[in-house]
Design an enzyme around this catalytic site. Structure first.
Site, mmCIF file in Angstrom:
data_model
loop_
_atom_site.group_PDB
_atom_site.id
_atom_site.type_symbol
_atom_site.label_atom_id
_atom_site.label_comp_id
_atom_site.label_asym_id
_atom_site.label_seq_id
_atom_site.Cartn_x
_atom_site.Cartn_y
_atom_site.Cartn_z
ATOM 1 N N CYS A 128 5.615 -6.109 7.802
ATOM 2 C CA CYS A 128 4.337 -5.431 7.984
ATOM 3 C C CYS A 128 3.231 -6.492 8.009
ATOM 4 C CB CYS A 128 4.107 -4.463 6.825
ATOM 5 S SG CYS A 128 2.372 -4.082 6.598
ATOM 6 N N CYS A 139 1.251 0.968 3.812
ATOM 7 C CA CYS A 139 0.372 1.499 4.865
ATOM 8 C C CYS A 139 0.573 2.990 5.059
ATOM 9 C CB CYS A 139 0.645 0.838 6.202
ATOM 10 S SG CYS A 139 0.424 -0.914 6.204
ATOM 11 N N HIS A 199 0.945 -5.992 4.669
ATOM 12 C CA HIS A 199 1.509 -6.207 3.335
ATOM 13 C C HIS A 199 2.537 -7.328 3.282
ATOM 14 C CE1 HIS A 199 -0.223 -2.175 3.102
ATOM 15 N NE2 HIS A 199 -0.518 -2.538 1.885
ATOM 16 N N HIS A 257 -15.522 -1.326 -0.640
ATOM 17 C CA HIS A 257 -15.905 0.090 -0.649
ATOM 18 C C HIS A 257 -17.424 0.213 -0.786
ATOM 19 C CE1 HIS A 257 -11.820 0.224 -2.812
ATOM 20 N NE2 HIS A 257 -11.599 0.617 -1.583
ATOM 21 N N CYS A 277 6.343 1.429 6.372
ATOM 22 C CA CYS A 277 5.754 0.604 5.315
ATOM 23 C C CYS A 277 5.069 1.532 4.310
ATOM 24 C CB CYS A 277 4.742 -0.387 5.877
ATOM 25 S SG CYS A 277 3.817 -1.218 4.556
ATOM 26 N N HIS A 322 -14.340 -1.463 -5.176
ATOM 27 C CA HIS A 322 -14.661 -2.894 -5.146
ATOM 28 C C HIS A 322 -15.759 -3.123 -4.111
ATOM 29 C CE1 HIS A 322 -12.382 -3.235 -1.470
ATOM 30 N NE2 HIS A 322 -11.224 -2.944 -2.055
ATOM 31 N N LYS A 344 -5.553 -7.429 -5.409
ATOM 32 C CA LYS A 344 -5.260 -7.324 -6.829
ATOM 33 C C LYS A 344 -4.354 -8.464 -7.262
ATOM 34 C CE LYS A 344 -5.028 -2.631 -8.158
ATOM 35 N NZ LYS A 344 -4.145 -1.514 -8.316
ATOM 36 N N LYS A 359 -8.360 -13.117 1.777
ATOM 37 C CA LYS A 359 -8.365 -11.688 1.502
ATOM 38 C C LYS A 359 -8.609 -11.411 0.027
ATOM 39 C CE LYS A 359 -6.185 -7.928 3.649
ATOM 40 N NZ LYS A 359 -5.109 -7.243 4.245
HETATM 41 N N1 MSP Z 1 -7.940 6.435 2.599
HETATM 42 C C1 MSP Z 1 -8.082 5.618 3.754
HETATM 43 C C2 MSP Z 1 -9.229 6.076 4.623
HETATM 44 C C3 MSP Z 1 -9.139 7.488 5.096
HETATM 45 S S1 MSP Z 1 -10.545 7.950 6.007
HETATM 46 C C4 MSP Z 1 -10.161 9.443 6.634
HETATM 47 C C5 MSP Z 1 -8.330 4.180 3.332
HETATM 48 N N2 MSP Z 1 -8.834 3.990 2.093
HETATM 49 S S2 MSP Z 1 -9.188 2.573 1.441
HETATM 50 O O1 MSP Z 1 -9.477 2.838 0.050
HETATM 51 O O2 MSP Z 1 -8.169 1.627 1.705
HETATM 52 O O3 MSP Z 1 -10.525 2.134 2.089
HETATM 53 C C6 MSP Z 1 -10.577 1.382 3.273
HETATM 54 C C7 MSP Z 1 -12.014 1.113 3.576
HETATM 55 O O4 MSP Z 1 -12.650 0.458 2.468
HETATM 56 C C8 MSP Z 1 -12.276 0.184 4.744
HETATM 57 O O5 MSP Z 1 -12.191 0.811 5.999
HETATM 58 C C9 MSP Z 1 -13.689 -0.252 4.412
HETATM 59 O O6 MSP Z 1 -14.586 0.780 4.662
HETATM 60 C C10 MSP Z 1 -13.597 -0.492 2.922
HETATM 61 N N3 MSP Z 1 -13.082 -1.827 2.623
HETATM 62 C C11 MSP Z 1 -11.987 -2.126 1.868
HETATM 63 N N4 MSP Z 1 -11.887 -3.482 1.761
HETATM 64 C C12 MSP Z 1 -12.880 -4.073 2.454
HETATM 65 C C13 MSP Z 1 -13.343 -5.402 2.574
HETATM 66 N N5 MSP Z 1 -12.728 -6.436 2.033
HETATM 67 N N6 MSP Z 1 -14.476 -5.599 3.272
HETATM 68 C C14 MSP Z 1 -15.208 -4.579 3.799
HETATM 69 N N7 MSP Z 1 -14.805 -3.313 3.669
HETATM 70 C C15 MSP Z 1 -13.558 -3.020 3.196
HETATM 71 O O7 MSP Z 1 -8.116 3.309 4.137
#
Ligand code: MSP
Length: 628
Positions: free
Chosen positions: A148, A134, A151, A26, A131, A23, A303, A300
């Protein structure tokens, strides 16, 4: 900073969980990494950019189950979606790591063995609140009202024997390291957050999960009945991708490692990871760059709220570069930002179509018309030309400093100052008049503008590679992108075009702001309209469940008379919480039948992602009192 002397640069994104498709969040982290990596490549650095997917842990197993697939086929499918999405966004990562890769698994087991043999991993019983969302245990102080904080769900109490990493041992060292290296975690607010956390005693980290509870993970090398905790596994990707311990890449890039993450995963990166590295005898990374969150409609993205913003949708609707530019221009790195399509359209029309697009189109058109596309020799430059030249060259330095500090919006502002200046310079020099009166001045002006646009295009390449390359082609430079390195553009006029300047279709076609459908427009209401609403204070006398419904409750309410109202409150309030509670009621709403019960009104409530909150008067008021 990459460090001039080492001339190498290494940047990573978080590896994303494969429990959902990419999304905008990412995409943001990954585009930031791409932009900074392109910037260093442009600066002549040997840069390496890593991204990938995090594929172990309960979360992924649950998602696979939900999708009705085997875990293996599920992770393969979603990892492929991530891997294939990035090139479509012009993201040029040098490597894509999956935590299910053989070499990663081996490295995790090797590091575990090292730390275990050093005596920093021990076996013990643990009881804690866990949790699943998390994938971690929470201490009581971290929970908010027992739930949590992320969540908003109650954690499960789990008691089991596990392996622990002696993280507490490294607390003193870590505090010291952060103090001595002020830029270790940046921006400063996140450094402070980590230091604040380290003021409390650091607990050891549970790094295993019994296989009977979770088998989808990397088995511990010293006890096959356990798999590795997903974070201990995932963080190691940053070194396994480089071929730790003996790989050339590891030797070359690890000393200059920079991570990019959002604030949600600050603790594992700011605390667990440096301690893990220290225990394994690996030097710490150089910088942890932490950004904020993109919020949607001021809340936020999730989904369950159905407001996930997909990067590919936006990029195909508005153009890839407009999307990339918007993300990096609108978010101040480190702070949260509100996403709206309207804001994207405004930026696209103003900054891209109007300022940049017009500049390129008017100047190339003039050179084509007045000089057959052949860039004229500048001749003698007057004061104004020189001042434009100096301002442009100065912007290159400002841009560099801002880029090295991850202040992308400021780097772009510096570029747009030049663009604005050039447009004004054209307006005041009026080349269309000079064409009739003074060919020498005309040559000086068009040469100056064109040279400056070339510099602008180079500065924009890390953000908008495609458009920058198109501009360079239009200006008659054969080679694309990297052919114009940052150092060379500092020498005014050094690189000469090898082909004539050409006209080309608009770089950024304007987009009409979308007209909102009538119903969505925030229509104004007259005072009379408002006064037609019979709003009153009510007191709930009775709240009863409705058989067959998990969400609805039947409420008996005193509003000066007794009313029955059916409300969707069962998931948000207990019956006890509702009894005798004062509320705000719309008393003259047309009755409707819900579950066979006539509902004679409605309650007012605030609704956000955390739930539903009933409105009530500031002080107890008489039931039936009107609200004006
Ligand atoms: N798998 C772990 C990370 C392990 S790193 C060794 C994880 N994955 S995640 O799919 O949840 O990705 C989290 C990351 O996605 C955030 O730190 C950020 O880089 C990005 N984002 C997810 N949602 C976001 C927003 N709403 N806004 C900006 N970035 C965010 O955590």
């Amino acid at each position: 900073m990459a460090g001039k002397s080492d001339n190498t640069f290494y940047v990573t994104t978080p590896i994303y969980y494969v429990n959902a498709e990419p999304h905008i969040g990412h995409a943001y982290s990954t585009i930031v990494a791409d932009t900074i990596s392109r910037f260093y490549k442009l600066s002549g650095c040997d840069a390496f950019f890593l991204t990938g997917t995090d594929e172990h842990g309960d979360k992924v197993v649950e998602a696979a189950k939900k999708a009705g697939e085997t875990v293996k086929s599920y992770v393969d499918r979603i990892a492929a979606i991530f891997r294939e999405t990035w090139p479509k966004l012009n993201i040029a990562n040098d490597y894509f790591i999956r935590t299910t890769d053989e070499n990663h698994i081996e490295t995790v087991r090797e590091i575990l063995t090292r730390v275990y043999e050093k005596g920093d991993i021990y076996f013990s019983e643990y009881e804690g609140k866990y949790c699943v969302g998390c994938e971690r245990f929470y201490t009581d102080t971290e929970l908010v009202e027992g739930k949590c904080p992320i969540h908003l769900s109650k954690p499960t109490l789990i008691k089991e024997e596990n392996y622990f990493f002696r993280m507490s041992k490294y607390q003193g060292w870590l505090i010291d390291h952060i103090r001595k290296n002020p830029e270790f975690i940046r921006p400063e607010r996140y450094r402070n957050e980590v230091l604040a956390f380290l003021r409390e005693p650091l607990e050891d980290l549970c790094i295993s999960r019994p296989k009977r509870r979770l088998s989808w993970g990397i088995p511990l090398p010293f006890d096959e009945n356990y798999v590795t905790y997903v974070w201990f596994d995932a963080l190691i990707n940053y070194v396994s991708a480089l071929g730790y311990p003996d790989g050339d890449r590891f030797k070359k890039y690890w000393p200059v490692a920079q991570h990019i993450i959002a604030k949600d995963i600050l603790k594992p990166h700011g605390i667990f990871w440096p301690c893990m590295l220290k225990a394994a005898g690996i030097p710490p990374y150089r910088h942890l760059n932490v950004h904020g969150y993109w919020n949607i409609d001021a809340g936020k993205m999730s989904k369950s709220l159905g407001n996930i913003v997909k990067p590919m949708d936006l990029s195909s609707k508005y153009g890839l570069d407009a999307f990339r530019y918007f993300l990096l221009r609108d978010m101040v790195f480190g702070l949260d930002s509100d996403f709206s399509e309207q804001a994207l359209v405004t930026r696209l029309n103003a900054d891209l179509a109007n300022d940049l697009g017009n500049l390129v189109s008017r100047s190339t058109t003039m050179t084509s018309t007045y000089f057959d596309g052949l860039l004229p020799d500048p001749g003698t430059l007057d004061e104004e030309d020189l001042s434009v030249r100096d301002a442009t060259l100065k912007a290159v330095d400002a841009y560099r400093t801002e880029m090295e500090g991850f202040a992308f919006h400021k780097a772009l502002i510096a570029v747009w100052e030049v663009i604005g200046r050039l447009n004004k310079y054209i307006d005041t020099s009026k080349p269309w008049n000079l064409a009739k009166t003074d060919r020498e001045r005309l040559a000086a002006v068009l040469h100056t503008v064109t040279e400056a646009i070339k510099i602008v295009s180079v500065l924009l390449w890390p953000f908008m590679p495609q458009s920058a390359e198109r501009i360079q082609q239009q200006l008659g430079y054969n080679e694309l992108g990297l052919a114009l390195p940052l150092d060379d553009i500092k020498e005014w006029g050094k690189i000469k075009p090898s082909r004539p300047i050409s006209r080309a279709p608009a770089l950024f076609p304007r987009v009409k702001p979308e007209e909102k459908p009538e119903a969505e427009a925030p229509a104004l209401v007259s005072l009379e309209d408002f006064q037609r609403l019979d709003l009153r204070i009510g007191a709930i006398k009775k709240a009863e469940p409705i058989p067959g419904s998990d969400t609805l409750l039947k409420l008996t309410i005193d509003i000066g008379e007794t009313r029955t109202i059916v409300g969707g409150l069962a998931e948000h309030y207990t019956i006890d919480e509702l009894r005798d509670r004062q509320v705000v009621v719309i008393a003259n709403l047309k009755p409707v039948k819900l579950r066979g019960i006539e509902s004679q009104g409605m309650l007012l409530a605030a609704v956000d992602e955390a739930g539903v909150f009933l409105l009530r008067p500031d002080k107890e008021s008489k039931p039936g009192s009107p609200i004006r």
